[in-house]
Design a protein around this motif. Structure first.
Motif, PDB file in Angstrom:
ATOM      1  N   PRO A   1      57.938  52.443  60.169  1.00  0.00           N
ATOM      2  CA  PRO A   1      59.291  51.916  59.968  1.00  0.00           C
ATOM      3  C   PRO A   1      60.206  52.827  59.152  1.00  0.00           C
ATOM      4  N   HIS A   2      61.509  52.667  59.377  1.00  0.00           N
ATOM      5  CA  HIS A   2      62.555  53.248  58.537  1.00  0.00           C
ATOM      6  C   HIS A   2      63.695  52.243  58.442  1.00  0.00           C
ATOM      7  N   ARG A   3      64.488  52.369  57.378  1.00  0.00           N
ATOM      8  CA  ARG A   3      65.716  51.590  57.288  1.00  0.00           C
ATOM      9  C   ARG A   3      66.721  52.339  56.413  1.00  0.00           C
ATOM     10  N   ASP A   4      68.004  52.102  56.685  1.00  0.00           N
ATOM     11  CA  ASP A   4      69.112  52.659  55.914  1.00  0.00           C
ATOM     12  C   ASP A   4      68.921  54.149  55.620  1.00  0.00           C
ATOM     13  N   MET A   5      68.771  54.935  56.686  1.00  0.00           N
ATOM     14  CA  MET A   5      68.633  56.376  56.557  1.00  0.00           C
ATOM     15  C   MET A   5      69.170  57.047  57.820  1.00  0.00           C
ATOM     16  N   GLU A   6      69.859  58.177  57.637  1.00  0.00           N
ATOM     17  CA  GLU A   6      70.289  59.026  58.744  1.00  0.00           C
ATOM     18  C   GLU A   6      69.287  60.170  58.850  1.00  0.00           C
ATOM     19  N   ILE A   7      68.560  60.230  59.959  1.00  0.00           N
ATOM     20  CA  ILE A   7      67.457  61.175  60.126  1.00  0.00           C
ATOM     21  C   ILE A   7      67.819  62.152  61.235  1.00  0.00           C
ATOM     22  N   VAL A   8      67.909  63.432  60.885  1.00  0.00           N
ATOM     23  CA  VAL A   8      68.288  64.484  61.828  1.00  0.00           C
ATOM     24  C   VAL A   8      67.100  65.426  62.009  1.00  0.00           C
ATOM     25  N   THR A   9      66.757  65.708  63.256  1.00  0.00           N
ATOM     26  CA  THR A   9      65.590  66.530  63.567  1.00  0.00           C
ATOM     27  C   THR A   9      66.010  67.760  64.369  1.00  0.00           C
ATOM     28  N   TRP A  10      65.435  68.902  64.009  1.00  0.00           N
ATOM     29  CA  TRP A  10      65.759  70.196  64.629  1.00  0.00           C
ATOM     30  C   TRP A  10      64.452  70.890  64.975  1.00  0.00           C
ATOM     31  N   VAL A  11      64.183  71.078  66.249  1.00  0.00           N
ATOM     32  CA  VAL A  11      62.919  71.656  66.708  1.00  0.00           C
ATOM     33  C   VAL A  11      63.039  73.180  66.790  1.00  0.00           C
ATOM     34  N   LEU A  12      62.010  73.855  66.275  1.00  0.00           N
ATOM     35  CA  LEU A  12      61.965  75.321  66.302  1.00  0.00           C
ATOM     36  C   LEU A  12      61.072  75.849  67.419  1.00  0.00           C
ATOM     37  N   ALA A  13      60.026  75.100  67.772  1.00  0.00           N
ATOM     38  CA  ALA A  13      59.128  75.511  68.847  1.00  0.00           C
ATOM     39  C   ALA A  13      58.403  74.287  69.373  1.00  0.00           C
ATOM     40  N   GLY A  14      58.091  74.288  70.664  1.00  0.00           N
ATOM     41  CA  GLY A  14      57.408  73.163  71.265  1.00  0.00           C
ATOM     42  C   GLY A  14      58.361  72.043  71.625  1.00  0.00           C
ATOM     43  N   ALA A  15      57.823  70.846  71.790  1.00  0.00           N
ATOM     44  CA  ALA A  15      58.627  69.687  72.168  1.00  0.00           C
ATOM     45  C   ALA A  15      58.142  68.459  71.406  1.00  0.00           C
TER      46      ALA A  15
ATOM     47  N   GLY B   1      67.068  73.950  70.384  1.00  0.00           N
ATOM     48  CA  GLY B   1      68.447  73.896  70.846  1.00  0.00           C
ATOM     49  C   GLY B   1      68.994  72.498  71.024  1.00  0.00           C
ATOM     50  N   VAL B   2      68.144  71.480  70.873  1.00  0.00           N
ATOM     51  CA  VAL B   2      68.589  70.093  70.995  1.00  0.00           C
ATOM     52  C   VAL B   2      68.608  69.458  69.604  1.00  0.00           C
ATOM     53  N   ALA B   3      69.754  68.916  69.218  1.00  0.00           N
ATOM     54  CA  ALA B   3      69.882  68.191  67.955  1.00  0.00           C
ATOM     55  C   ALA B   3      69.617  66.717  68.210  1.00  0.00           C
ATOM     56  N   GLN B   4      68.903  66.082  67.281  1.00  0.00           N
ATOM     57  CA  GLN B   4      68.586  64.662  67.419  1.00  0.00           C
ATOM     58  C   GLN B   4      68.944  63.924  66.138  1.00  0.00           C
ATOM     59  N   ARG B   5      69.454  62.714  66.300  1.00  0.00           N
ATOM     60  CA  ARG B   5      69.744  61.843  65.158  1.00  0.00           C
ATOM     61  C   ARG B   5      69.259  60.427  65.425  1.00  0.00           C
ATOM     62  N   MET B   6      68.589  59.851  64.427  1.00  0.00           N
ATOM     63  CA  MET B   6      68.264  58.433  64.466  1.00  0.00           C
ATOM     64  C   MET B   6      68.859  57.771  63.239  1.00  0.00           C
ATOM     65  N   SER B   7      69.713  56.765  63.469  1.00  0.00           N
ATOM     66  CA  SER B   7      70.249  55.950  62.380  1.00  0.00           C
ATOM     67  C   SER B   7      69.352  54.734  62.234  1.00  0.00           C
TER      68      SER B   7
ATOM     69  N   VAL C   1      62.043  70.871  61.826  1.00  0.00           N
ATOM     70  CA  VAL C   1      62.577  70.528  60.510  1.00  0.00           C
ATOM     71  C   VAL C   1      63.214  69.153  60.629  1.00  0.00           C
ATOM     72  N   GLN C   2      62.839  68.250  59.725  1.00  0.00           N
ATOM     73  CA  GLN C   2      63.451  66.922  59.720  1.00  0.00           C
ATOM     74  C   GLN C   2      64.140  66.694  58.382  1.00  0.00           C
TER      75      GLN C   2
ATOM     76  N   LEU D   1      75.934  68.709  58.957  1.00  0.00           N
ATOM     77  CA  LEU D   1      74.931  69.746  59.147  1.00  0.00           C
ATOM     78  C   LEU D   1      75.480  70.813  60.083  1.00  0.00           C
ATOM     79  N   HIS D   2      75.431  72.062  59.635  1.00  0.00           N
ATOM     80  CA  HIS D   2      75.810  73.212  60.442  1.00  0.00           C
ATOM     81  C   HIS D   2      74.551  74.017  60.753  1.00  0.00           C
ATOM     82  N   ALA D   3      74.513  74.644  61.921  1.00  0.00           N
ATOM     83  CA  ALA D   3      73.408  75.537  62.281  1.00  0.00           C
ATOM     84  C   ALA D   3      73.999  76.856  62.759  1.00  0.00           C
TER      85      ALA D   3
END
Length: 248
Positions: A67-81, A97-103, A123-124, A177-179
């Motif tokens: 579980p998670h609550r009340d958090m903005e979680i951004v994930t950035w993959v460097l290798a693999g899937a 190359g794909v940015a992901q966010r879960m609120s 990197v999360q 977040l900038h990349a």
């Protein structure tokens, strides 16, 4: 959370080997801030950023539903899937190359798994939201082509001035977040903000006024005024948080 008006520039370098580390048969995780059993009262956050974990998850394994609550979680993959599934019905496969966010909002369950073919390296990052108990949501966006320009790209933001340029939106009006994916010898500038967190995801950069940062190193800049960073001989990929508030 309080507004941040710091204007004196101070840079604190955190080296890769200074991070907390969690190792299990399927996970190698390095934590920039206190996380799980690793606790340092002097290192719980910087600005609005409370988690910056660099994880390597073995092929065919991963984080079971949790579980998670009340958090903005951004994930950035460097290798693999990385394969995502959550209790709100969202699914996704994230690759470089794909940015992901879960609120996480009012509460959500999710799992994160490597695919079966190879390890996944990512990197999360977690930032606190500006509004609690929102409806949980999910987004991902491919920014791989835009990254090839070498210019810093707004990957995730809740700041009003980024509404027309951000890849994905987060529920935090004081952070972005900038990349940047820099070719050898090319340069970019850090965000201008009361707080900026720079993480070298791969390669190296020479940061104005601070020297060389290698892979896994980070700079915590108070009163960031656009310091110049120049990529080393192997280029660099840098993740940069711009923050205009801090946890009170």
């Amino acid at each position: 959370m309080t507004g941040d008006t710091s204007d004196d520039t101070r840079t604190e370098i955190r080296r890769a080997d200074e991070r907390f580390r969690t190792r299990t048969p399927w996970l190698d995780s390095r934590h920039s801030f206190s996380f799980g059993p690793h606790y340092d009262p002097a290192n719980t956050h910087f600005g609005l950023l409370i988690v910056s974990n660099e994880d390597v998850v073995a092929a065919g394994t991963g984080f079971d539903t949790h579980p998670h609550r009340d958090m903005e979680i951004v994930t950035w993959v460097l290798a693999g899937a990385l394969v995502h599934a959550d209790s709100a019905g969202h699914t996704g496969v994230i690759h470089p190359g794909v940015a992901q966010r879960m609120s996480a909002g009012s509460g959500i369950l999710h799992s994160e798994k490597s695919d079966t073919a190879r390890d996944v390296h990512f990197v999360q990052m977690w930032v606190v939201p500006d509004t609690e108990k929102i409806t949980p949501s999910y987004a991902q966006h491919d920014v791989g082509v835009a990254l090839e320009s070498g210019a810093p790209l707004v990957v995730a933001s809740g700041m009003p001035r980024h509404r027309q340029e951000t890849a994905i939106t987060i529920r935090q009006e004081h952070a972005a977040l900038h990349a940047a994916r820099l070719a050898p010898g090319t340069a970019a500038a850090s965000p201008v903000a009361p707080r900026a967190h720079l993480f070298v995801a791969r390669g190296s950069v020479e940061l104005e006024g601070a020297g060389v940062l290698g892979t896994g190193d980070a700079a915590r800049i108070t009163g960031a005024d656009g310091q110049r960073m120049t990529a080393g001989p192997d280029g660099a990929e840098v993740l940069m948080w711009e923050m205009h508030a801090t946890l009170g």
